[in-house]
Enzyme design. Structure first.
Site, PDB file in Angstrom:
ATOM      1  N   ARG A 173      -5.177  -6.303   0.436  1.00  0.00           N
ATOM      2  CA  ARG A 173      -5.999  -5.654   1.474  1.00  0.00           C
ATOM      3  C   ARG A 173      -7.391  -5.344   0.950  1.00  0.00           C
ATOM      4  NH1 ARG A 173      -2.551  -1.523   5.176  1.00  0.00           N
ATOM      5  NH2 ARG A 173      -0.860  -2.968   5.618  1.00  0.00           N
ATOM      6  N   ASP A 187      -5.693  -2.632  -2.179  1.00  0.00           N
ATOM      7  CA  ASP A 187      -4.446  -1.859  -2.150  1.00  0.00           C
ATOM      8  C   ASP A 187      -3.543  -2.145  -3.353  1.00  0.00           C
ATOM      9  OD1 ASP A 187      -3.701  -4.425  -1.422  1.00  0.00           O
ATOM     10  OD2 ASP A 187      -2.036  -3.711  -0.197  1.00  0.00           O
ATOM     11  N   HIS A 236       0.816  -1.214   0.000  1.00  0.00           N
ATOM     12  CA  HIS A 236       0.000   0.000   0.000  1.00  0.00           C
ATOM     13  C   HIS A 236       0.852   1.269   0.000  1.00  0.00           C
ATOM     14  CE1 HIS A 236       1.036  -1.592   3.847  1.00  0.00           C
ATOM     15  NE2 HIS A 236       1.066  -0.352   4.313  1.00  0.00           N
ATOM     16  N   LYS A 256       9.226  -9.540  -2.109  1.00  0.00           N
ATOM     17  CA  LYS A 256       8.819 -10.544  -1.132  1.00  0.00           C
ATOM     18  C   LYS A 256       9.144 -11.918  -1.705  1.00  0.00           C
ATOM     19  CE  LYS A 256       4.326  -9.357  -1.093  1.00  0.00           C
ATOM     20  NZ  LYS A 256       2.932  -9.390  -0.620  1.00  0.00           N
ATOM     21  N   GLU A 296      -6.246  -6.362  11.659  1.00  0.00           N
ATOM     22  CA  GLU A 296      -6.936  -5.068  11.730  1.00  0.00           C
ATOM     23  C   GLU A 296      -6.543  -4.140  10.584  1.00  0.00           C
ATOM     24  OE1 GLU A 296      -4.839  -2.339  12.252  1.00  0.00           O
ATOM     25  OE2 GLU A 296      -3.175  -3.769  12.412  1.00  0.00           O
TER      26      GLU A 296
END
Ligand code: G1P
Ligand code: ZN
Length: 542
Positions: free
Chosen positions: A281, A276, A113, A125, A363
């Site tokens: 997300r 995102d 993001h 990643k 969250e």
């Protein structure tokens, strides 16, 4: 022809919460990317002839990085690389491709993001064979390798454009350029009742999905508009751009403000959502009703059985430590376990692999299930659509019914960004050292029940992760959490999480920041965060 090129180490290639994430300018240093990729490849065994997946969110510098990764994969002995057309793959789609092709792993280029463009961020990643982010043993090994690296391997051939689906040979390695959407769309169709969702749209249901000029655009156009019959134009900002159109592709109430305003307006569509940079997300907003990610996790867990892929129920739920306990209540009512893990998706992988949990969430707008080993933005949107198609109620009605049954966990996160690293670390350590003496103390009319630094014993592989954030629990069920972000690229970000549980029926529809105001004041009194950082208020409130 394979070349072995001499290099010297960079000291700062330690992967964070989600891979190595730095400013583009850092990645543009000579051999910086090559050093890191070689450190990754040196950390994985049995590469000879193996399959690797490569893709990313299309941000600035990815085109170059994809070419380097292909040439280095060939030089390191991989037998086949599956790469998305034009290099594009959302993170969950990459996870799926790793799994369904029996790949050894995958390299995903994304800073999630974070903003893109020449002045923005880039990231790498590495995911392992189960499709999930490399666990800490692997990321530690990568960091170790990076500190001692003296050479990298690369083949000399040029890479043709990746704009057409098809196969070509690269120094004996097969490169398969695939449609980034096709396999992922099939997977979604196997989990959700597309006929029911189509009939929802046929009945006039309206939706606005903001792809934020990031990777989900092509996925959303194909799945929502073409396959499910959402009206053309339901997907906005659907063309991926290297700088995300100058925006910040983070689907929260700050950066997806336009969508939020539309959803709170008089002519709001029935359903609003966003994703995102790399598509993992999600943001869920019903007409006139924002659903916090922690509540969304709980509501999805409570209703998952309405979707064909979860018709037999869920085995368990996992949430990251700072995520509110709303999901715990659903798990208890379903009679299934709920696990509390450190922040970051990598900690869910073992639980999902072992079949102990089916649904996981954080969250920070991440929700997902055992269908891949990453959080998955479009999956969350589709599960909501499936639930809405079956229940034929509005998002607001579903949320209110949920709170009536389970109570409501009012929840907020306050972020203090780009704080001086030394100030942030000293603040954290000083607070940590005071936690032992806090239990039993009274502050702002509340009693502290317990306080500790979170550590996690993985029940599957027995590993232990320490230093995972500070927790202060109040006797009324409220909670304060403080952690330092592991994904920032400049300075330190201090995150303060606050939660208050409200079971009383007349109190379920209040304003979150107002309900939490006393706890916000207590947080400052207890931690002195604003004083320590010299800030008057947080940079971002979610
Ligand atoms: C943040 C979120 C975390 C998420 C990660 C990657 O990490 O808080 O939940 O898994 O991004 O998307 P943090 O910056 O807090 O370390
Ligand atoms: Zn992301």
């Amino acid at each position: 022809m394979v070349r072995t090129v001499k290099t010297t180490p960079y000291p700062d290639q330690k992967p964070g919460t989600s891979g190595l994430r730095k400013r583009v300018k850092i990645f543009q240093q000579p051999r910086y990317l090559e050093n890191y990729l070689q450190s990754v490849f040196d950390a994985v065994e049995e590469k000879a002839g193996a399959t690797l997946v490569i893709g990313g969110d299309g941000r600035y510098f990815q085109d170059h990085a994809t070419r380097i990764a292909l040439r280095m994969a060939a030089a390191n002995g991989f037998g086949r690389v599956i790469v998305g057309q034009n290099g594009l793959l959302s993170t969950p789609a990459a996870s799926h491709l790793i799994r369904c092709n029996g790949a050894l792993g995958g390299v995903i280029f994304s800073a999630s993001h974070n903003p893109g463009g020449p002045e923005g961020d880039f990231g790498v990643k590495y995911n392992i064979a189960n499709g999930g982010p490399a666990p800490e043993q692997v990321t530690d090994q990568i960091f170790d390798n990076s500190k001692g690296i003296s050479r990298f391997r690369i083949c000399a051939q040029d890479i043709p454009d990746l704009d057409r689906v098809g196969t070509f040979d690269l120094a004996g390695m097969q490169v398969q350029v695939v449609d980034p959407v096709a396999d992922y769309a099939d997977l979604m169709q196997s989990l959700f009742d597309f006929d029911a969702i189509r009939s929802l749209f046929d009945g006039g249901f309206t939706m606005c999905f903001d792809a934020m000029h990031a990777v989900t655009g092509p996925y959303a156009h194909r799945i929502f508009e073409q396959m499910l019959g959402a009206a053309p134009g339901s997907v906005v900002n659907g063309v991926p751009l290297p700088d995300f159109g100058g925006g910040h592709p983070d689907p929260n109430l700050v950066h997806a403000r336009t969508l939020y305003d539309v959803m709170m307006g008089a002519d709001a569509p029935d359903f609003g959502a966003a994703s995102d940079g790399d598509g993992d997300r999600n943001l869920i907003i019903g007409r006139g009703m924002f659903v916090t990610p922690a509540d969304s996790l709980a509501m999805l867990a409570a209703n998952a059985h309405l979707a064909p892929g979860y018709a037999h129920g869920i085995a368990g739920v996992a949430r990251s430590m700072p995520t509110s306990a709303a999901a715990d209540r659903v798990a208890a009512s379903l009679g299934v376990p709920c696990f509390e893990t450190p922040t970051g998706w990598k900690f869910f992988g073992n639980l999902l692999d072992a079949g102990t949990v089916t649904i996981c969430g954080e969250e920070s707008a991440g929700t997902g299930s055992n269908h891949v080993r990453e959080k998955d933005g479009l999956w969350a949107v589709l599960l909501w659509l499936n639930i809405l198609a079956v229940r034929r109620q509005s998002v607001a009605e579903i949320a209110r019914e949920h709170w009536k049954i389970h109570g409501r966990n009012y929840y907020t996160r306050h972020d203090y960004e780009e704080v001086d690293s030394t100030v942030a670390h000293d603040f954290y350590i000083q607070l940590r050292d005071r936690l032992g003496g806090l239990a039993g103390a009274s502050v702002g009319g509340k009693t502290i029940g317990w306080a500790d630094e979170f550590s996690y014993d993985d029940p599957v592989d027995g590993s232990c992760s320490t230093g995972q954030g500070l927790r202060i629990g109040f006797s009324d069920g409220g909670r304060l959490v403080v952690r330092l972000s592991g994904t920032g690229s400049v300075g330190a970000t201090v995150r303060l999480y606050m939660e208050h549980f409200e079971p009383r029926e007349g109190k379920l529809d209040a304003d979150t920041q107002q309900v939490l105001a006393p706890l916000i004041a207590i947080a400052e009194e207890l931690t002195g965060l604003r004083a320590a950082t010299g800030r008057q208020e947080p940079d971002v409130i979610t």
